[in-house]
Enzyme design. Structure first.
Site, PDB file in Angstrom:
ATOM      1  N   ASP A  67       5.158  -5.081   7.232  1.00 20.58           N
ATOM      2  CA  ASP A  67       5.255  -5.257   5.786  1.00 20.58           C
ATOM      3  C   ASP A  67       6.664  -5.632   5.356  1.00 20.58           C
ATOM      4  OD1 ASP A  67       6.350  -2.798   6.439  1.00 20.58           O
ATOM      5  OD2 ASP A  67       4.914  -1.615   5.316  1.00 20.58           O
ATOM      6  N   ASN A 136       1.222   9.795   1.605  1.00 18.77           N
ATOM      7  CA  ASN A 136      -0.102   9.698   0.979  1.00 18.77           C
ATOM      8  C   ASN A 136      -1.134   9.087   1.941  1.00 18.77           C
ATOM      9  OD1 ASN A 136       0.735   7.074   1.068  1.00 18.77           O
ATOM     10  ND2 ASN A 136       0.563   6.677  -1.126  1.00 18.77           N
ATOM     11  N   HIS A 138      -0.651   6.298   3.714  1.00 19.37           N
ATOM     12  CA  HIS A 138      -0.620   4.838   3.853  1.00 19.37           C
ATOM     13  C   HIS A 138      -0.142   4.422   5.244  1.00 19.37           C
ATOM     14  CE1 HIS A 138       3.707   4.408   1.997  1.00 19.37           C
ATOM     15  NE2 HIS A 138       3.808   4.181   3.288  1.00 19.37           N
ATOM     16  N   GLU A 143      -2.027   1.205   0.497  1.00 22.36           N
ATOM     17  CA  GLU A 143      -2.040   2.430  -0.293  1.00 22.36           C
ATOM     18  C   GLU A 143      -3.466   2.965  -0.458  1.00 22.36           C
ATOM     19  OE1 GLU A 143       0.688   3.737  -0.766  1.00 22.36           O
ATOM     20  OE2 GLU A 143       2.131   2.583  -1.926  1.00 22.36           O
TER      21      GLU A 143
END
Ligand code: GLP
Length: 248
Positions: A67, A136, A138, A143
């Protein structure tokens, strides 16, 4: 799924680096998928040290990063291109023209994402994908969502991720709101996957992701369906999962 609670963060780095080096020795021209974040820094240091000693070489390898933040120039100190140069590429014998990071500065999302997928295909796909784990759940910048995104795409970062990553920027306002990321399908297509997670703040999400229900609300949970995945955590991150370990 292989789930390993290592003896310490250092032991995790050594074992994770050894696994990556096994791939490079078996096929020096292999295609590696790479990750950023604080967690892989120690294992990149181990790869750098081993390369300096001549124990491993990157000169024929190709790499694809997961990313990149949208809008950050590669020279920006928080860009993932900068991170990779700083922690790995500048210190090993890799051909930088064969290291790929999504082009964060290019605003044409369709072109960036489509060409990234094409480049991965042209390289023959990813042999070994390294992943960290967001607090979280990810992976890359996929996400929590209603569905698993398939291919490389542009994402709006969640408030949790913006807050988590703000520690690396001068202020929270400086954290980009968008990123380009490989999709869940891109990651799942890798022939093997290695996840690393470290620290007590990851303990709950490690249990939820790898031993809870598979759901796009916890993107890493999809890895439970990957045919060749190793998860290496330090004792703090593995604190709630001792009964599941497959250490050998
Ligand atoms: C970022 C990256 C992820 C990484 C995550 C966790 O959001 N996009 O790929 O896994 O941070 O980072 P850390 O290792 O610092 O906890």
């Amino acid at each position: 799924m292989e789930f390993i609670i290592t003896d310490s963060p250092m032991d995790m780095n050594v074992r994770a680096a050894a696994l990556i080096e096994d791939y490079l020795r078996a096929d020096p021209a292999c295609v590696l998928g790479l990750a950023t974040g604080t967690t892989p820094i120690g294992l990149y240091k181990k790869l750098v040290d081993d390369c300096a000693e001549g124990l491993v070489h990157f000169d024929q390898a190709t790499t694809f990063n997961l990313d990149e933040y949208c809008g950050l120039d590669p020279r920006h100190q928080q860009s993932y291109r900068y991170f990779m140069n700083k922690h790995l590429f500048d210190h090993v014998d890799i051909d930088k023209s064969k290291t790929f990071v999504p082009e964060g500065i290019n605003k044409d999302a369709h072109s960036v994402c489509a060409s990234y997928e094409q480049a991965i295909q042209a390289a023959g796909g990813i042999d070994m994908q390294l992943l960290g784990l967001g607090s979280n759940g990810h992976i890359g910048f996929n996400e929590p969502a209603e569905a698993f995104p398939v291919t490389t795409h542009q994402v709006e970062l969640s408030d949790t991720t913006i807050k988590d990553n703000s520690r690396l920027f001068d202020s929270i306002e400086d954290v980009p709101r968008r990123a380009y990321t490989m999709g869940i399908g891109t990651i799942m297509a890798a022939r093997s996957v290695l996840v690393v997670a470290e620290g007590a703040h990851k303990a709950a999400i490690v249990k939820e992701a790898f031993f809870g229900p598979v759901t796009p609300q916890v993107p890493a949970s999809i890895l439970q369906f990957h045919p060749c995945v190793s998860i290496m955590v330090d004792p703090a991150a593995g604190a709630y999962c001792k009964e599941y370990l497959t250490n050998r």
